[in-house]
Design an enzyme around this catalytic site. Structure first.
Site, PDB file in Angstrom:
ATOM      1  N   CYS A 171     -95.118  48.899 -67.007  1.00 48.51           N
ATOM      2  CA  CYS A 171     -93.764  48.465 -67.352  1.00 48.51           C
ATOM      3  C   CYS A 171     -93.107  47.760 -66.168  1.00 48.51           C
ATOM      4  CB  CYS A 171     -92.925  49.651 -67.810  1.00 48.51           C
ATOM      5  SG  CYS A 171     -93.065  51.105 -66.759  1.00 48.51           S
TER       6      CYS A 171
ATOM      7  N   HIS B 208     -90.226  55.279 -65.797  1.00 43.86           N
ATOM      8  CA  HIS B 208     -90.350  54.096 -66.653  1.00 43.86           C
ATOM      9  C   HIS B 208     -89.398  53.012 -66.155  1.00 43.86           C
ATOM     10  CE1 HIS B 208     -91.010  51.663 -70.160  1.00 43.86           C
ATOM     11  NE2 HIS B 208     -89.755  51.749 -70.539  1.00 43.86           N
TER      12      HIS B 208
END
Length: 1035
Positions: free
Chosen positions: A149, A585
């Site tokens: 990510c 994340h």
């Protein structure tokens, strides 16, 4: 132990939820973190307070967790996603705004196999093509190839910079440079640039909802430690990326000295310089350094400007102290700022006691526009003066706050109180009457020694106050008054602006300590003194507070000087990290200039966002998500972005695609062609699962939208395959008849021969049909898409592929022969590559035919409604038919229907409606007058405007003049009500001058499409009735 570590890493406190994750991960801590930090596994009730596990314990979700967790198969990691996803669908299990942002991510068990997939494969098993098809030119997402990510967040932020995008897509090296590059690093950088070019090209022109960055990522794997097991640090990756890009562009810069990077476009775009001046051990020094991402500490600062100020000044730089007590001090000044200014926020620190990194969750605010003047070397003298003034103001603020504190925390013991409250307590004590009657001896003694009794009851502190009032209060000027102190215990503070009065009910007063004896004279003396002292203290406190407010305002406005607002930088992107130091994340918020809004880029999901959401996720302090990197762009770059995106983003992206080198355009076409093949294979698989006995409801809805304009905007965005399939299904009866005529060829020579015979016979039939002389009652183009193509001289490749798709239509599964022919036709379609048929041109032809049928349906409906005297409904259909038909006729005379016919009945309908509206207006009945005005505003005036903006014919001009004259004739009529005259005065300017009118004309209701035969018979009936008197209604 593992459970506690998981709580620390993810911030999730629900034990059952975490236990389910650990069990599904087979005890693997990092695998469990991966599950929990993916988009499908958001923390339960993330938007509620983090310390509320009880909210889960009583909910339906909380009750489901133990059962679902116990039922998980530890060998099937997809089970966890199934359970978690089902639980999070509960309204209590997830904040409402998160629902819209959940991406169509593939199951976690596929993560390890992602790198093995083809670049252009259809990912996931979504039930609808809309889940993986791009909508118009909406920005595309990026697939997460196992904890990547960070790559998506950085690349998306850079891609949305038009100048950077232009540099990457235009990158090329002369042949001699390529041949002379022998180093492993040079070859790797060139390969990476080529993959980045392909990735950017797809992000511009792909029809996919998200792209796969696997090829570019593979080249980066060697630069990091096992990227499959560890999430990469955004700053580390960005540093590496800029280094590679800088080296790659250095090869393309024609300079004599390889070390000279002044002409390198990456250096010009992202790198700046700063000057460091300082003193060390009494010696001054000065040096200039280059920076790309400027690091800033977060701890101890409230906002970005404070961070920058702390980074620019270290130690003391006063000349008087530099050679004496201070051994070290330095100042930094930016000498050159890059167009793209990146701040790296240091949100991680190493905990020595724990031996591991920790994330700093401190709140840090940052503005949408920051002025960099105060950090520039050219502003040095002014800023140094302001810093000195700021220093004096802060010292002044400290003195004032200390003075105020002495008032609000008064006393010499450990317990301290606000001085006004203490005076109130003294009064209450003295005013309280004793509940026990005093003996005569006590009374006599008290009368003899009143002062002694008063002092003994008031206490030593109060005695000091009464005997030495001048030692308590020292009156000074407004800015130098004696201060006192904040409340140090929990006793309630009384209002100071009311007279001192005893408080409490009689019952309460009787229970309090009280002086045995107090005379009225003593009471008046004490009350007078206390009231005067309190007023003086109130004034002191008020003056101090006002002084603090003025100083604070001066501090806040110190750098608001217009001279220090000449170099603005605008926030372009915010990279956010959620989680702890060793897991989490990443996603990005990027400002979209054409849409004037913030978009959230979260792996494959790209959704519209807002500054308020950005603040919640990026400032930090409230949860474990915060900004990690800020990207600002200069005013010049911002203006360039605005100029680039002037108008629609759709047009801008299309221009960029057209400007690409041929090999990149071909690469996009090839990828889109593969997508259609994948879609076709997927549809074939679905058709095998569901018997195609009759057209499905979904197919009918597609027909409806295609033919009647149910969703024309999304219809234009549908794939080539979707449009051509719809046209194939429309004529499936004709195709089935052609297949039925091949029975003999099929039995004798097989399926290939049968397809060949059906193809050529159908082509011959349609060719002859296209050459027939048209009549007013017959339009052969409505019978078949190929008649339309042949009459308009469509390319041979377009005609042949369209006919082949008819025989490949899945709705032809009538018997074994039709199924066999369908399969062979599909196989031949797959053999046709993008080099043989221009798919963009192919798409445009089918879009034109779809629009032609829509115009025909609108025209027929409008004519039928006109004959039934439904003029309002009729006009809307006729106007839309005319506007759409105009766009077709611009491409050729046979592309649309008879323009004069639509114009004639549009004009007739308009005149009829005008008569109706005028009659209603002069009726003087309020409801009828309102109806007439509504017809004029909603239909007649917008229609007149549309007519006047095109090449208007004389007949239309005459009709408009007739309508205007009708309304002008009412001016000055004596018998017309004054209220009507006023309304007429409001209407006439809009009626007489439509040039400034905004076109607001509602689209007509949708019409269910007809088969070709029904449409042709309806066309014939309507055309015949135009010349007769009968009213026609065709079902």
């Amino acid at each position: 132990m593992l459970l506690n570590q998981l709580k620390e890493i993810t911030g999730i406190q629900d034990s059952a939820f975490l236990q389910a994750a650990l069990k599904a991960a087979n005890g693997d801590l990092m695998e469990a973190v991966t599950f929990l930090t993916e988009e499908h596994a958001q923390e339960p009730a993330q938007d509620t307070a983090a310390a509320e596990p009880s909210a889960w314990e009583g909910s339906a979700v909380g009750k489901q967790l133990p059962q679902n967790g116990a039922a998980l198969n530890p060998n099937n990691k997809d089970d966890l996603h199934t359970v978690v996803f089902r639980q999070l669908e509960s309204p209590k299990g997830q904040a409402a705004e998160r629902d819209a942002e959940r991406p169509q991510e593939v199951h976690s068990a596929e993560n390890k196999n992602r790198s093995k997939r083809k670049r252009c494969e259809v990912w996931g098993e979504n039930p609808k093509q809309s889940d993986w098809r791009r909508v118009g030119d909406w920005p595309v997402g990026m697939k997460n190839i196992g904890n990547t990510c960070w790559f998506s967040a950085v690349i998306q932020s850079l891609f949305q910079l038009p100048e950077f995008r232009r540099l990457v897509l235009g990158y090329s090296l002369p042949q001699n440079v390529l041949e002379s590059c022998h180093s492993r690093t040079g070859k790797r950088n060139i390969a990476f640039m080529q993959e980045l070019q392909c990735l950017f090209a797809l992000m511009l022109g792909t029809r996919r909802k998200f792209v796969d960055p696997s090829a570019a990522l593979e080249l980066l794997r060697d630069a990091f430690r096992s990227a499959e097991e560890q999430q990469q640090d955004v700053s580390e990756f960005t540093h590496k990326l800029l280094d590679w890009l800088e080296d790659a562009f250095q090869l393309a810069v024609n300079v004599k000295s390889p070390a000279d990077k002044s002409e390198n476009p990456m250096v010009q775009l992202f790198y700046g310089t700063f000057l460091t001046e300082g003193v060390h051990e009494g010696n001054t020094f000065s040096k200039i350094e280059t920076f790309g991402q400027y690091p800033l500490q977060v701890n101890g600062y409230r906002n970005l400007n404070e961070c920058l100020e702390g980074a620019m000044v270290e130690g003391e730089m006063d000349e008087e102290t530099a050679t004496q007590s201070v051994k070290y001090g330095q100042e930094r000044w930016f000498t050159k700022l890059p167009p793209v200014l990146t701040f790296e926020l240091s949100r991680f620190e190493f905990n020595q006691s724990l031996g591991q990194p920790e994330k700093i969750h401190t709140k840090l605010e940052f503005p949408q526009t920051i002025y960099m003047d105060r950090y520039l070397y050219c502003s040095k003298e002014l800023i140094q003066m302001k810093r000195e003034e700021m220093k004096r103001l802060k010292e002044r603020m400290t003195v004032l706050q200390q003075k105020l504190e002495r008032y609000m925390k008064y006393g010499s013991g450990p317990a301290r109180f606000p001085l006004p409250d203490m005076l109130q307590y003294v009064l209450e004590f003295i005013a309280t009457k004793s509940a026990v009657p005093a003996s005569p001896e006590c009374v006599s003694s008290a009368q003899d020694s009143e002062t002694t009794v008063l002092q003994s009851q008031a206490g030593s502190c109060i005695l000091d106050m009464l005997s030495q009032p001048n030692s308590i209060l020292e009156r000074k000027d407004t800015e130098t008054e004696d201060a006192a102190v904040l409340l140090a215990n929990s006793s309630p503070q009384k209002k100071l602006d009311v007279p001192l009065q005893p408080s409490g009910s009689p019952a309460e007063i009787s229970e309090r300590p009280a002086p045995h004896v107090v005379s009225e004279e003593e009471m008046n003396l004490v009350r007078t003194c206390l009231q005067r002292w309190r007023n003086e203290i109130e004034q002191d406190v008020q003056d101090l507070k006002e002084s603090i407010t003025r100083v604070n305002l001066s501090i806040e406005q110190m750098y608001c000087d217009p001279l220090l607002q000449q170099v603005p930088y605008h926030l372009h992107a915010v990279l956010v990290h959620e989680g702890q130091a060793n897991a989490g994340h990443y996603w990005a918020y990027i400002y979209d200039q054409p849409r004037k809004s913030w978009l959230k880029y979260n792996d494959i999901s790209v959704t519209e966002s807002s500054w308020e959401e950005l603040e919640r996720d990026s400032f930090g302090g409230s949860k474990n998500a915060s900004a990690y990197c800020l990207m600002y762009i200069s005013d010049k770059v911002s203006s360039f972005v605005a100029d680039e995106d002037d108008g629609s983003e759709v047009g801008q992206f299309q221009k960029e695609v057209e400007a690409l080198p041929p090999e990149l355009r071909h690469y996009i076409q090839e990828d889109n062609w593969r997508l259609e093949q994948e879609a076709e294979e997927w549809e074939e698989e679905q058709s095998c699962k569901i018997p195609q006995m009759e057209p499905s409801a979904a197919s009918e809805s597609q027909d409806l939208s295609s033919e009647s304009g149910l969703d024309q905007s999304s219809g234009c965005e549908q794939s080539v395959r979707s449009l051509s399939s719809e046209h194939a299904m429309i004529v499936k009866d004709q195709t089935a008849k052609a297949i039925a005529n091949t029975a003999t060829a099929y039995e004798k020579n097989g399926v290939e021969a049968a397809l060949y015979k059906a193809f050529h016979e159908e082509y011959s039939r349609l060719y002859l049909l296209s050459k027939e002389t048209p009549t007013p009652q017959n339009d052969a183009r409505l019978q078949h898409v190929l008649v339309y193509f042949l009459q308009n001289n469509a390319p041979k490749q377009v005609v042949e592929r369209t006919l082949l798709e008819q025989f490949a239509d899945k709705n032809l599964s009538y018997d074994e022969r039709s199924i066999s022919i369908m399969k062979v036709a599909r196989a031949k379609l797959r053999e046709i590559g993008p080099d043989e048929v221009d798919m963009e041109e192919y798409k445009r032809w089918h879009e034109d035919y779809s629009l032609f049928r829509k115009v025909s349906v609108y025209l027929l409906t409008g004519l039928e409604l006109y004959q039934n005297r439904k003029y309002q409904e009729s006009l809307t259909y006729l106007v839309y038919a005319y506007q759409s038909n105009t766009a077709l006729l611009m491409k050729g005379t046979n592309r649309g229907v008879n323009e004069s016919l639509i114009a004639l009945y549009r004009r007739k309908c308009l005149l009829k409606l005008n008569e109706v509206a005028a009659s209603l207006f002069v009726s003087c009945e309020e409801a009828r007058v309102a109806e007439g005005i509504s017809i004029l505003n909603e239909l007649i005036i917008p229609c007149m405007h549309l007519m006047s903006t095109c090449d208007i014919c004389q007949e239309d001009l005459d009709a408009i003049e007739v309508m205007r004259n009708r309304w002008c004739s009412y001016l000055g009529q004596e018998d017309m009500d004054a209220n009507l005259q006023m309304k007429l005065g409001e209407l006439l300017p809009r009626l007489l001058d439509c040039s400034a009118e905004v076109i607001v004309l509602k689209e007509p209701p949708k019409i269910r499409p007809n088969s070709p035969y029904d449409l042709c018979s309806r066309f014939a009936a309507v055309m015949e009735s135009i010349h007769g008197a009968s009213t026609v209604t065709v079902k």
